[in-house]
Design a protein around this motif. Structure first.
Motif, PDB file in Angstrom:
ATOM      1  N   GLY A 146       0.806  -1.206   0.000  1.00 41.43           N
ATOM      2  CA  GLY A 146       0.000   0.000   0.000  1.00 41.43           C
ATOM      3  C   GLY A 146       0.840   1.257   0.000  1.00 41.43           C
ATOM      4  N   PRO A 147       0.188   2.421   0.127  1.00 39.25           N
ATOM      5  CA  PRO A 147       0.910   3.695   0.051  1.00 39.25           C
ATOM      6  C   PRO A 147       1.655   4.086   1.321  1.00 39.25           C
ATOM      7  N   ASN A 659     -15.078   8.033   6.258  1.00 32.91           N
ATOM      8  CA  ASN A 659     -13.787   7.723   5.646  1.00 32.91           C
ATOM      9  C   ASN A 659     -12.718   7.933   6.699  1.00 32.91           C
ATOM     10  N   PHE A 660     -12.143   6.844   7.192  1.00 30.35           N
ATOM     11  CA  PHE A 660     -11.154   6.928   8.273  1.00 30.35           C
ATOM     12  C   PHE A 660     -10.011   7.872   7.939  1.00 30.35           C
ATOM     13  N   PHE A 661      -9.596   7.919   6.687  1.00 28.60           N
ATOM     14  CA  PHE A 661      -8.410   8.674   6.309  1.00 28.60           C
ATOM     15  C   PHE A 661      -8.666  10.176   6.168  1.00 28.60           C
ATOM     16  N   MET A 662      -9.917  10.610   6.204  1.00 28.17           N
ATOM     17  CA  MET A 662     -10.216  12.035   6.040  1.00 28.17           C
ATOM     18  C   MET A 662     -11.324  12.433   7.004  1.00 28.17           C
ATOM     19  N   THR A 663     -10.935  12.944   8.161  1.00 25.50           N
ATOM     20  CA  THR A 663     -11.916  13.304   9.179  1.00 25.50           C
ATOM     21  C   THR A 663     -11.794  14.742   9.669  1.00 25.50           C
ATOM     22  N   ASP A 664     -10.711  15.428   9.335  1.00 21.60           N
ATOM     23  CA  ASP A 664     -10.500  16.788   9.814  1.00 21.60           C
ATOM     24  C   ASP A 664      -9.715  17.569   8.776  1.00 21.60           C
ATOM     25  N   ILE A 665      -9.444  18.824   9.073  1.00 21.29           N
ATOM     26  CA  ILE A 665      -8.807  19.711   8.101  1.00 21.29           C
ATOM     27  C   ILE A 665      -7.408  19.236   7.723  1.00 21.29           C
ATOM     28  N   ILE A 666      -6.675  18.628   8.670  1.00 18.87           N
ATOM     29  CA  ILE A 666      -5.314  18.179   8.370  1.00 18.87           C
ATOM     30  C   ILE A 666      -5.343  16.937   7.492  1.00 18.87           C
ATOM     31  N   SER A 667      -6.117  15.933   7.885  1.00 21.23           N
ATOM     32  CA  SER A 667      -6.145  14.693   7.096  1.00 21.23           C
ATOM     33  C   SER A 667      -6.781  14.899   5.727  1.00 21.23           C
ATOM     34  N   ARG A 668      -7.722  15.842   5.615  1.00 18.61           N
ATOM     35  CA  ARG A 668      -8.321  16.115   4.301  1.00 18.61           C
ATOM     36  C   ARG A 668      -7.332  16.782   3.353  1.00 18.61           C
ATOM     37  N   THR A 669      -6.331  17.475   3.903  1.00 19.79           N
ATOM     38  CA  THR A 669      -5.335  18.163   3.080  1.00 19.79           C
ATOM     39  C   THR A 669      -4.160  17.262   2.739  1.00 19.79           C
ATOM     40  N   SER A 670      -4.030  16.138   3.438  1.00 22.19           N
ATOM     41  CA  SER A 670      -2.867  15.263   3.280  1.00 22.19           C
ATOM     42  C   SER A 670      -2.908  14.502   1.958  1.00 22.19           C
ATOM     43  N   ALA A 671      -1.812  14.580   1.199  1.00 21.35           N
ATOM     44  CA  ALA A 671      -1.699  13.817  -0.051  1.00 21.35           C
ATOM     45  C   ALA A 671      -1.594  12.320   0.246  1.00 21.35           C
ATOM     46  N   THR A 672      -0.929  11.965   1.342  1.00 21.99           N
ATOM     47  CA  THR A 672      -0.798  10.553   1.712  1.00 21.99           C
ATOM     48  C   THR A 672      -2.156   9.953   2.058  1.00 21.99           C
ATOM     49  N   MET A 673      -2.970  10.691   2.811  1.00 22.13           N
ATOM     50  CA  MET A 673      -4.305  10.201   3.147  1.00 22.13           C
ATOM     51  C   MET A 673      -5.182  10.100   1.901  1.00 22.13           C
ATOM     52  N   LYS A 675      -4.072   9.249  -1.056  1.00 17.26           N
ATOM     53  CA  LYS A 675      -3.655   7.998  -1.711  1.00 17.26           C
ATOM     54  C   LYS A 675      -4.284   6.787  -1.015  1.00 17.26           C
ATOM     55  N   CYS A 676      -4.363   6.836   0.319  1.00 16.11           N
ATOM     56  CA  CYS A 676      -4.988   5.739   1.059  1.00 16.11           C
ATOM     57  C   CYS A 676      -6.470   5.631   0.723  1.00 16.11           C
ATOM     58  N   THR A 677      -7.128   6.782   0.631  1.00 15.22           N
ATOM     59  CA  THR A 677      -8.549   6.796   0.268  1.00 15.22           C
ATOM     60  C   THR A 677      -8.759   6.203  -1.115  1.00 15.22           C
ATOM     61  N   GLU A 678      -7.899   6.612  -2.050  1.00 12.60           N
ATOM     62  CA  GLU A 678      -7.998   6.100  -3.415  1.00 12.60           C
ATOM     63  C   GLU A 678      -7.783   4.588  -3.463  1.00 12.60           C
ATOM     64  N   ALA A 679      -6.800   4.107  -2.686  1.00 10.62           N
ATOM     65  CA  ALA A 679      -6.526   2.666  -2.652  1.00 10.62           C
ATOM     66  C   ALA A 679      -7.701   1.896  -2.084  1.00 10.62           C
ATOM     67  N   ARG A 680      -8.335   2.441  -1.050  1.00  4.98           N
ATOM     68  CA  ARG A 680      -9.475   1.749  -0.437  1.00  4.98           C
ATOM     69  C   ARG A 680     -10.690   1.768  -1.363  1.00  4.98           C
ATOM     70  N   GLU A 681     -10.934   2.902  -2.019  1.00  5.05           N
ATOM     71  CA  GLU A 681     -12.088   3.001  -2.921  1.00  5.05           C
ATOM     72  C   GLU A 681     -11.916   2.146  -4.168  1.00  5.05           C
ATOM     73  N   SER A 682     -10.665   1.915  -4.570  1.00  7.24           N
ATOM     74  CA  SER A 682     -10.417   1.100  -5.756  1.00  7.24           C
ATOM     75  C   SER A 682     -10.561  -0.395  -5.471  1.00  7.24           C
ATOM     76  N   GLY A 683     -10.722  -0.720  -4.192  1.00  7.33           N
ATOM     77  CA  GLY A 683     -10.885  -2.120  -3.822  1.00  7.33           C
ATOM     78  C   GLY A 683      -9.588  -2.856  -3.589  1.00  7.33           C
ATOM     79  N   ALA A 684      -8.464  -2.144  -3.668  1.00  2.78           N
ATOM     80  CA  ALA A 684      -7.172  -2.797  -3.447  1.00  2.78           C
ATOM     81  C   ALA A 684      -6.988  -3.178  -1.990  1.00  2.78           C
TER      82      ALA A 684
END
Length: 685
Positions: A146-147, A659-673, A675-684
């Protein structure tokens, strides 16, 4: 809970290097050595994981034993004579180290583990100065996890710490060893990413450079970093963390051990969302001009402009909203300033009707460690796996090791341990709270029953009615009984409990009858503001709140200021600033202190220590850092006057975290989070 003291464990005498020590019966030789102050090298052993005994680095000599024994797996016997410094032990450890290094590559100059590698340290101390191996080293294909976690599996020494953590702690049956002998490989059985909110902890557990941080890769060396103790604010647990910085940039975040809070683990969001601290930042004061665009201005002009608006607005028409990530010092400063201006309409973000009268009505009263004493746990409107992954580890241990039963009224989710899903409607909750559901008998029969209420329930329009029913159920079924208080609220953000503790809630004179003329947002992204209202946004990231603002006052993120945060169990903890604010940004309480001067209502404190003393005046537990004060249960009196009798049947009971990876202003701005969201939504995942 029994008032009788637990009987003292039976001890046995053993001798370690000529020193006699008494240790509990049944412990390992390794434990006895540690009690005697003797350091025994190890790779596979970890005190939070089951014993594997497969690295053999912890070999010691035991008198009358024909050969060295693995101290991590050998139980002590009365009168056992243990030796750790003999020639036999030295030769055995040299041999083990030689075997470990047979296939380990010479990667140290380019390995991210360099400088903090257990294999480096132990080979220097216990290894030989030469190798007899002349064949080709084997190579292993890297695994894609994963990322977050980078793999260089050729470095793996098969300690299986990552396998045991994934299986036993995280509850994800994804990792294991395939193959035998020289063909053995650690990885996922089928090609997939790690599906755990705690996956980053395998980086800390890995004793070599096989598993390292992918976002941190090739960016810094450990000896270049300056470490600062801090507190995580991405969820309500207040996990203890260490922030490593280089210059004025956060390079990584790792956990600090605190057995009463987060043990040795932190969530992936706490560990990896730090990259947002240098993206989309507000670093200079801004005022919206006549053309509708925000323009940079000076601090003096911005503060004068806001002060004029504060003095001109009607007190009843002013609103103040505190964001999820605010420290207690900044919130008490805003509260004091608004009160001096005559305004009392104060709201924590997302909790418009919150009550702060009785602490036991909004705290995790059993304490985080108390979860492991529970034998029946009822979850209401919460998914602890996404809202507080580290707390979920304790719940899993209570179920797997303690035999506890977990039932839920709310979202149906994979909690990583067996649980009973009773339903997700208010009708089911009505049955439970009225004593008509079959689960009520199990709650009543339990010795230490526990109810965990999710923070999303506090945001419902029928929250007070629902809490009134839950409080009555707790009294009726013995959830609160004697020394045991099993009613718990699980908050999902680092600043919410601090806001309630200082009374950052609407005062008795606050009314919604007068429309808002001025809204002061202290890092809040979600707030109600009429189109013609004047909005001041004081925060550190440009998002929804800043887009609506007429004036932006740049504040400091949680790593850039020393502040006090109260976790969901009511424990006040201090986060130390690891660096200064970016650009022209200032600490939040300093901005409010300066603004109060311009507004003609100067606040009576000029130092951080003075602000903290003010906190202790308002709520004495702020003076007891890292302690939990016992709360008083009011037998449901908190919501005795709750109006209305029916629950909102059309609104299902759900978790506050979609969405565990995006819950507040910091995690919503994070590029790493992202990527994690994208990986989870893609089913990987």
């Amino acid at each position: 809970m029994s008032a009788e003291a637990a009987p003292a464990p039976e001890t046995v005498p053993v001798t370690v290097n000529g020193q006699e020590v008494h240790v509990p019966k049944g412990v390992t030789v390794l434990y006895a050595c540690e009690q005697a102050g003797v350091d025994v090298p190890r790779f596979c052993y970890h005190h939070k994981l089951s014993i594997a005994g497969n690295c053999r680095m912890c070999l010691v000599e035991v008198e009358k034993s024909p050969k060295p024994v693995a101290s991590c797996a050998m139980p002590v016997m009365p009168g056992m004579n243990i030796k750790t410094t003999t020639d036999l032990v030295k030769k055995a450890r040299e041999g083990v180290m030689e075997f470990l290094l047979i296939n380990h590559p010479l990667d140290c100059p380019i390995c991210d583990q360099g400088g903090e590698c257990e294999l480096q340290d132990q080979s220097y101390i216990f290894g030989s100065d030469r190798s007899r191996f002349t064949e080709y080293k084997r190579a292993v294909e890297d695994k894609e996890l994963g990322p977050l976690v980078k793999t260089v599996m050729t470095r793996c020494i098969h300690c299986t710490r990552c396998v045991r953590f994934s299986t036993e702690i995280a509850g994800v049956q994804d990792m294991g060893i395939t193959g035998r002998g020289n063909q053995a490989e650690v990885g996922t059985y089928i090609s997939k990413l790690l599906a755990s909110e705690l996956s980053g902890n395998v980086i800390d557990l890995c004793p070599v450079g096989a598993l390292t941080s992918k976002p941190f890769a090739f960016s810094a060396r450990s000896w270049e970093l300056e470490s600062t103790n801090s507190i995580d604010v991405t969820d309500g647990l207040g996990s203890n963390i260490r922030v490593d910085t280089r210059g004025n940039e956060v390079m990584r975040i790792v956990p600090r051990a605190n057995e009463e809070v987060n043990e040795e683990w932190i969530s992936d969001k706490a560990r990896f969302s730090y990259d947002a601290l240098k993206r989309q930042r507000l670093d200079r004061p801004m005022v919206r001009g006549g053309d509708g665009k925000l323009q940079e201005t000076s601090w003096e002009f911005a503060l004068e402009y806001v002060a004029e608006k504060l003095k001109a607005a009607e007190p009843n028409a002013m609103r103040a909203v505190a964001g999820k990530l605010c420290d207690a010092e900044s919130m008490i400063s805003l509260k004091d300033m608004m009160n001096k201006l005559g305004a009392s309409h104060l709201t924590p973000e997302g909790l418009p009707g919150a009550s702060a009268d009785v602490r036991s009505s909004y705290l995790f009263n059993s304490n985080l460690v108390g979860v492991e004493d529970a034998d029946y746990v009822l979850l209401i409107g919460t998914n602890p796996r996404t809202e507080a992954p580290v707390l979920n580890v304790r719940l899993r241990r209570a179920v797997i090791a303690g035999g506890a039963t977990v039932a839920s009224v709310g979202p149906k989710a994979d909690l990583s341990y067996p649980s009973q899903h009773l339903g997700d409607t208010t009708a089911t909750l009505e049955e439970v709270t009225s004593g008509k559901h079959a689960a009520c008998e199990a709650i009543k029969a339990a010795q230490n029953p526990m109810v965990i209420v999710g923070s999303e329930l506090l945001r419902r329009p029928d929250a007070k009615v629902m809490l009134k029913k839950i409080h009555a159920m707790c009294d009726e079924l013995g959830v609160v009984n004697g020394d045991w208080n099993g009613f718990n609220v699980l908050h999902d953000a680092g600043g919410t409990v601090g806001a309630l503790d200082i009374g950052f809630v609407p005062g008795t004179s606050a009314s919604d009858a007068v429309p808002a003329q001025l809204v002061y947002s202290l890092g809040a992204e979600e707030f109600d503001a009429p189109e013609d209202a004047f909005v001041v946004y004081q925060g550190h990231h440009g998002d929804k709140g800043a887009a609506r603002a007429d004036v932006i006052l740049p504040g400091a993120a949680y790593t850039e200021k020393t502040g006090t945060y109260v976790n969901t169990e009511g424990r006040a903890q201090v986060a130390i600033a690891s660096m200064g604010p970016v650009g022209k940004a200032k600490e939040d309480w300093r901005i409010l202190r300066a603004l109060s001067e311009f507004a003609g209502v100067p606040l009576p404190y000029n130092t951080h220590q003075a602000v903290h003393e003010r906190l202790a005046q308002v709520a004495p537990h702020f003076a007891k850092v890292d302690e939990v004060e016992a709360t008083l249960w009011m037998n449901g009196a908190t919501y005795a006057n709750a109006k209305g009798k029916k629950l909102e049947a059309s609104i299902p009971l759900k978790s506050s975290v979609e969405n565990f990876f995006m819950t507040d202003i910091i995690s919503r701005t994070s590029a790493t989070m992202a990527k994690c969201t994208e990986a989870r939504e893609s089913g990987a995942v």
